[in-house]
Enzyme design. Structure first.
Site, short mmCIF file in Angstrom:
data_model
loop_
_atom_site.label_atom_id
_atom_site.label_comp_id
_atom_site.label_asym_id
_atom_site.label_seq_id
_atom_site.Cartn_x
_atom_site.Cartn_y
_atom_site.Cartn_z
N TYR A 101 0.87 -1.19 0.00
CA TYR A 101 0.00 0.00 0.00
C TYR A 101 0.90 1.23 0.00
O TYR A 101 1.84 1.31 0.78
CB TYR A 101 -0.88 0.00 1.26
CG TYR A 101 -1.62 1.31 1.50
CD1 TYR A 101 -2.98 1.43 1.20
CD2 TYR A 101 -0.96 2.43 2.01
CE1 TYR A 101 -3.65 2.62 1.41
CE2 TYR A 101 -1.62 3.63 2.22
CZ TYR A 101 -2.97 3.72 1.92
OH TYR A 101 -3.63 4.90 2.12
N GLU A 190 -3.76 7.43 -3.80
CA GLU A 190 -3.60 6.18 -3.06
C GLU A 190 -3.51 5.00 -4.02
O GLU A 190 -4.30 4.91 -4.95
CB GLU A 190 -4.80 5.99 -2.12
CG GLU A 190 -4.70 4.75 -1.26
CD GLU A 190 -5.97 4.52 -0.43
OE1 GLU A 190 -6.00 4.95 0.73
OE2 GLU A 190 -6.91 3.91 -0.96
#
Ligand code: GDP
Ligand code: MN
Length: 380
Positions: A101, A190
């Site tokens: 991530y 993101e």
């Protein structure tokens, strides 16, 4: 403004961040053709402005073109957290060895961009922060110093990524993501998951991208990405008419002039036991046309049960506002009860105009609190 995955990935590609090749499709036949062109295994992905698509059945692997057509059939029209799927992104399937991530967003407390990186990708970042906070590497970038590669190295070591091949690619991706964040005036970029393939290649498999609305004038090509269908009709009307409008989730529609008065009106409605459905700020002017536009926007919100008009006339002439209300009622025939509190410049004349109008759904109240109580009562 939130971007769809495929739009975010387009911006990623522009800044050199590796993504998979894909095509947009809005029918099963288009999905089939797209899969045919891409060849082999593909992923069929719902394009909606909400997360958790995988869990909701909006992301499916397909073995070939015919399977892609069938998967498209299953996903199109699906309701994911209240968002109906109208378009699909068909992407060449990736083999996944690891899911990481990576994101950059604004830390409003520190007043600096904040990078977050973790090897625990593929799940919600909030869950990582709660369950394994030690696995989440965080790093602020001083906007005046700008981004320096040593910062990315610190971030990558902090996340415990030791493979030199991954480190090298991540160093490059972190730098490019920062350039993308600044270059598009984003509030959030993101990548979840940022995958490592079995061959060791690092690639963005998803994108969540928010661009600052106030910077869109600098990026006409991003502003054009806005999907008018994703915006409720009254918000669209507000944007077109230049009305300051904010949607909330109660039942009293609120109209006032000036941010301070509008904010206190929200409080007064709440203390009178009600909940605001939305609010419009007429600003300092408040001419008749402005009132017509604002009333049209507010009354188009299906949650509104009553409308509270709270006007204090400093520069604004309240008789002008009263005429605006009557014009609006003539032009758009509003059925909702409308409570009006007028005070300040020409207030007596304003109130008289309303009282003489003979409109059954107009309720004139002398004070802000009494007006609020009335509006809450009428919303029941
Ligand atoms: P989200 O659920 O809305 O965050 O959608 P994502 O784009 O993140 O996809 C959800 C999950 O689907 C990912 O975490 C992956 O595990 C899986 N997925 C997405 N694309 C691929 C792919 O190309 N290959 C494989 N094997 N899995 C994928
Ligand atoms: Mn995701």
């Amino acid at each position: 403004m939130d971007l769809y995955e495929y739009q975010g990935k387009e911006l990623f590609r522009r800044f050199g961040i590796p993504t998979s090749e894909g095509r947009l499709a809005s029918t099963p036949a288009e999905a089939q053709a797209a899969a045919e062109e891409l060849g082999g295994q593909v992923v069929v992905k719902a394009q909606v402005l909400t997360g958790g698509r995988g869990k909701a059945g909006g992301v499916k692997l397909a073995e070939g073109a015919d399977d892609a057509e069938q998967k498209a059939n299953e996903i199109l029209g699906l309701d994911i957290n209240g968002h109906v799927v109208r378009r699909l992104w068909i992407e060449r399937a990736s083999e996944i060895a690891k899911e990481y991530y990576l994101s950059v967003t604004f830390d409003r407390v520190e007043k600096k961009p904040l990078f977050m990186l973790t090897t625990k990708g593929g799940i919600e970042i909030e869950q990582v922060a709660e369950e394994t906070p030690e696995k989440l590497a965080r790093l602020h970038v001083d906007p005046l110093e700008g981004y320096q590669p040593y910062q990315a190295r610190r971030l990558i070591y902090g996340a415990g990524i030791a493979d030199p091949n991954e480190q090298k690619q991540l160093l490059d991706i972190v730098g490019k993501l920062y350039a993308c964040f600044v270059g598009t005036d984003a509030m959030l970029c993101e990548i979840n998951p940022l995958i490592v393939t079995p061959e060791g290649e690092v690639r963005a498999l998803d994108s969540k991208f928010t661009v600052d609305d106030n910077a869109l004038y600098k990026h006409p090509e991003i502003a054009e990405m806005r999907d008018p269908e994703s915006v409720p009709p009254e918000e669209r009307a507000a944007r077109e008419k230049g009305v300051t409008y904010v949607k909330l989730d109660g039942e009293v529609g609120i109209l006032g002039n000036g941010a301070g008065l509008v904010m206190s009106t929200l409080d007064v409605i709440t203390s009178a036991g009600g909940r605001p459905a939305n609010f419009c700020d007429l600003g300092g002017g408040g001419d008749a046309q402005g009132v017509v536009d604002a009333l049209e926007v507010i009354s188009a919100d299906p949650q509104v049960r009553s409308i509270y008009f709270n006007i204090f006339g400093g520069i604004t002439r309240t008789d002008e506002v009263a005429r605006g209300i009557l014009t609006a009622l003539e032009q758009i025939g509003i059925e909702h009860p409308i409570v009006v509190r007028l005070d300040g410049t020409n207030a007596e004349e304003g109130r008289r105009i309303l009282a003489d109008s003979g409109q059954g759904n107009l309720h004139v109240e002398p004070t802000m609190l009494e007006g609020a109580k009335r509006a809450v009562e009428l919303a029941k």
